[in-house]
Design a protein around this motif. Structure first.
Motif, PDB file in Angstrom:
ATOM      1  N   ALA A  43       0.833  -1.199   0.000  1.00  0.00           N
ATOM      2  CA  ALA A  43       0.000   0.000   0.000  1.00  0.00           C
ATOM      3  C   ALA A  43       0.870   1.251   0.000  1.00  0.00           C
ATOM      4  O   ALA A  43       0.579   2.224  -0.716  1.00  0.00           O
ATOM      5  N   GLY A  44       1.937   1.249   0.752  1.00  0.00           N
ATOM      6  CA  GLY A  44       2.861   2.382   0.774  1.00  0.00           C
ATOM      7  C   GLY A  44       3.506   2.597  -0.578  1.00  0.00           C
ATOM      8  O   GLY A  44       3.639   3.741  -1.034  1.00  0.00           O
ATOM      9  N   ASP A  45       3.897   1.509  -1.229  1.00  0.00           N
ATOM     10  CA  ASP A  45       4.483   1.620  -2.571  1.00  0.00           C
ATOM     11  C   ASP A  45       3.464   2.178  -3.560  1.00  0.00           C
ATOM     12  O   ASP A  45       3.801   3.007  -4.413  1.00  0.00           O
ATOM     13  N   ALA A  46       2.220   1.718  -3.460  1.00  0.00           N
ATOM     14  CA  ALA A  46       1.179   2.205  -4.359  1.00  0.00           C
ATOM     15  C   ALA A  46       0.925   3.696  -4.144  1.00  0.00           C
ATOM     16  O   ALA A  46       0.762   4.456  -5.109  1.00  0.00           O
ATOM     17  N   LEU A  47       0.903   4.135  -2.885  1.00  0.00           N
ATOM     18  CA  LEU A  47       0.716   5.560  -2.603  1.00  0.00           C
ATOM     19  C   LEU A  47       1.891   6.387  -3.119  1.00  0.00           C
ATOM     20  O   LEU A  47       1.707   7.487  -3.637  1.00  0.00           O
ATOM     21  N   GLU A  48       3.081   5.855  -2.982  1.00  0.00           N
ATOM     22  CA  GLU A  48       4.261   6.563  -3.485  1.00  0.00           C
ATOM     23  C   GLU A  48       4.198   6.705  -5.001  1.00  0.00           C
ATOM     24  O   GLU A  48       4.480   7.771  -5.552  1.00  0.00           O
ATOM     25  N   ASN A  49       3.799   5.634  -5.682  1.00  0.00           N
ATOM     26  CA  ASN A  49       3.654   5.688  -7.136  1.00  0.00           C
ATOM     27  C   ASN A  49       2.571   6.689  -7.543  1.00  0.00           C
ATOM     28  O   ASN A  49       2.745   7.433  -8.511  1.00  0.00           O
ATOM     29  N   ALA A  50       1.460   6.699  -6.816  1.00  0.00           N
ATOM     30  CA  ALA A  50       0.388   7.651  -7.121  1.00  0.00           C
ATOM     31  C   ALA A  50       0.874   9.082  -6.916  1.00  0.00           C
ATOM     32  O   ALA A  50       0.585   9.974  -7.725  1.00  0.00           O
ATOM     33  N   GLY A  51       1.638   9.308  -5.856  1.00  0.00           N
ATOM     34  CA  GLY A  51       2.197  10.634  -5.607  1.00  0.00           C
ATOM     35  C   GLY A  51       3.137  11.069  -6.722  1.00  0.00           C
ATOM     36  O   GLY A  51       3.129  12.231  -7.149  1.00  0.00           O
ATOM     37  N   ASP A  52       3.942  10.130  -7.210  1.00  0.00           N
ATOM     38  CA  ASP A  52       4.847  10.439  -8.323  1.00  0.00           C
ATOM     39  C   ASP A  52       4.064  10.803  -9.580  1.00  0.00           C
ATOM     40  O   ASP A  52       4.432  11.745 -10.299  1.00  0.00           O
ATOM     41  N   LYS A  53       2.996  10.069  -9.849  1.00  0.00           N
ATOM     42  CA  LYS A  53       2.172  10.367 -11.030  1.00  0.00           C
ATOM     43  C   LYS A  53       1.505  11.734 -10.906  1.00  0.00           C
ATOM     44  O   LYS A  53       1.424  12.488 -11.873  1.00  0.00           O
ATOM     45  N   ILE A  54       1.028  12.062  -9.718  1.00  0.00           N
ATOM     46  CA  ILE A  54       0.405  13.372  -9.500  1.00  0.00           C
ATOM     47  C   ILE A  54       1.442  14.477  -9.688  1.00  0.00           C
ATOM     48  O   ILE A  54       1.163  15.508 -10.304  1.00  0.00           O
ATOM     49  N   GLU A  55       2.619  14.254  -9.166  1.00  0.00           N
ATOM     50  CA  GLU A  55       3.686  15.248  -9.319  1.00  0.00           C
ATOM     51  C   GLU A  55       4.048  15.434 -10.792  1.00  0.00           C
ATOM     52  O   GLU A  55       4.224  16.569 -11.261  1.00  0.00           O
TER      53      GLU A  55
END
Length: 67
Positions: A43-55
């Motif tokens: 879940a942490g990895d998925a949130l990090e990936n989502a944050g990268d995509k948003i950025e």
């Protein structure tokens, strides 16, 4: 006195052996804990990936507005 020392040594040895064998077997709580850890890591990895995509999307919007 010598018998008492031998008794203490045997008791300590049995205690250590019992603890050593007790730590080797995983019970259901340990297995569930490992699964929870793995799920939280995913879940942490998925949130990090989502944050990268948003950025990245924000950077693209900034670039588009600047042009």
């Amino acid at each position: 006195m010598a018998i008492f020392k031998k008794f203490i040594y045997v008791a300590l040895l049995l205690g250590f052996v019992t603890v050593a064998f007790g730590c080797q077997n995983e019970g259901p709580a340990e297995k569930a804990g490992k699964q929870i850890d793995q799920t939280m890591e995913k879940a942490g990895d998925a949130l990090e990936n989502a944050g990268d995509k948003i950025e990245d999307a924000g950077d693209k919007v900034e670039d588009a507005v600047d042009k």
